[in-house]
Design an enzyme around this catalytic site. Structure first.
Site, short mmCIF file in Angstrom:
data_model
loop_
_atom_site.label_atom_id
_atom_site.label_comp_id
_atom_site.label_asym_id
_atom_site.label_seq_id
_atom_site.Cartn_x
_atom_site.Cartn_y
_atom_site.Cartn_z
N VAL A 1 0.96 -1.45 -0.07
CA VAL A 1 -0.10 0.22 -0.35
C VAL A 1 0.86 1.19 -0.11
CG1 VAL A 1 -1.66 1.00 1.09
CG2 VAL A 1 -1.97 -1.40 0.75
N GLU A 2 1.92 1.25 0.76
CA GLU A 2 3.20 2.60 0.69
C GLU A 2 3.53 2.35 0.01
OE1 GLU A 2 2.87 4.62 3.05
OE2 GLU A 2 2.18 3.90 5.09
N THR A 3 4.31 1.76 -1.15
CA THR A 3 5.36 2.07 -2.54
C THR A 3 5.39 1.02 -2.97
OG1 THR A 3 6.68 1.28 -1.46
CG2 THR A 3 6.53 3.38 -1.06
#
Length: 359
Positions: free
Chosen positions: A140-142
């Site tokens: 989700v982050e990167t």
């Protein structure tokens, strides 16, 4: 850490061990702004006064600190992106979920898990944090390191420390937060002997595959590959171990589900529903008090010995989605103070776990 978290709460506080030594920042070229910044912060009396004070408090070379902050450029895009979101825009869990549980991210997550299977198993064994949760966060982050940000961290932190938009309802506390993060960042780079100008990150200053703010890097990032340094840009082992360490530090309980299904008794009153929703994502109700107010639980949920939160995820005018969040769900929201984010991370990780055939 996902930058949405920065708009909703203070994020992570912190202190790197001496053995962490130097990190290796991203070496890609910073994005070129559409227009040249109006000025650098050498022209700002407030920034220079802050630099002098920081150097004295942290026992740093004042010439070096003033040079670093003075070289930072105001980025107007960063200021614009920090403006408050327009009011009245409906939340939509289905649309939010679809951004993350989708084929590209699932395939990338499967490759990441298969390439790091032993490291994920070691992190789960040492910290008690499921591999699926670690994989979900990084995805989700990167998107597994594909989108770590192209803003110079020194520019974003200085911009938000000295030019945070005054129209934001929490401008004062946000300004103090980013000044603290700028201080942590400069202290970290000085201690590790790295050049602040080479670090790239998000428009809020979050760095590396897990998008840690500087304070989070200092406190929670670890050298999980034992090469003598912490590297959240290039070492997937350090990324995995650091995310696991973060969740453990915030109280992850091994073996506890993050949430359970919930439905409502036909005669439930609006007043009882409002009472259940009032604490938001903070677990506040034992099974007995939860069900006494019309929430219907089944199976393993009835054996839960801790507290529940009734979590509502809106669907843009359609019927809301509800879950009974446990203390572990609350822990996931410490990474980003959003129930939408937390459930997306959980469901992405579980979907990838199914693809790789883990039990």
């Amino acid at each position: 850490m996902n930058v949405f978290a920065l708009l909703t709460s203070s994020v992570l506080a912190l202190c790197l061990s001496a053995s962490a030594l130097a990190q290796s920042p991203a070496r890609s070229r910073p994005a070129t702004p559409a227009k040249a910044p109006a000025f650098n912060y050498a022209q700002s009396p407030a920034a220079m006064a802050f630099a002098t004070d920081l150097a004295e408090r942290r026992n740093l070379d004042p010439t070096w600190v003033r040079a670093q902050i003075g070289s930072a450029q105001r980025i107007h895009t960063v200021i614009r992106l920090m403006q408050p979101a327009p009011s009245g825009v409906p939340k939509n869990w289905a649309a939010y979920r679809a951004r993350f549980i989708e084929p590209v991210r699932l395939r990338a997550g499967q490759r990441f898990w298969e390439a790091n299977r032993e490291t994920l198993a070691r992190a789960e064994a040492e910290y008690g944090v499921p591999a699926s949760l670690i994989v979900g966060v990084i995805g989700v982050e990167t998107l597994y390191g594909q989108h770590t940000g192209n803003f110079r961290v020194i520019d974003t932190l200085a911009t938000l420390a000295f030019d945070f938009p005054a129209s934001h309802p929490r401008a004062a506390t946000r300004t103090e937060f980013f000044r603290s993060e700028l201080e942590q960042f400069l202290s970290l780079t000085e201690r590790t002997g790295t050049d602040p100008a080479t670090y790239l990150g998000s428009y809020a200053g979050a760095m590396g595959w897990p998008q840690f703010m500087p304070s989070s890097w200092v406190k929670y990032a670890i050298d999980f590959d034992a090469d003598g340094r912490v590297d959240l840009f290039n070492s997937q082992a350090d990324v995995i171990g650091s995310v696991a360490n973060y969740f453990k530090a915030f109280g992850w309980t091994p073996g506890m589900p993050t949430h359970h299904p919930v439905r409502f008794a036909p005669n439930q009153s609006r007043e009882d529903l409002d009472t259940l929703l009032a604490p938001d994502i903070l677990p506040s109700f034992g099974v007995e008090s939860f069900t006494a107010k019309g929430a219907v639980l089944e199976g393993a949920a009835l054996q839960h010995t801790g507290k529940f939160a009734l979590v509502e995820l809106e669907n843009a005018g359609a019927a809301s989605t509800y879950i009974a969040g446990t203390e572990n769900f609350y822990v996931v929201t410490r990474y980003n103070w959003s129930s939408y984010y937390a459930l997306a991370v959980i469901e992405l990780g579980e979907a990838i776990k199914a693809l790789v055939g883990e039990r």
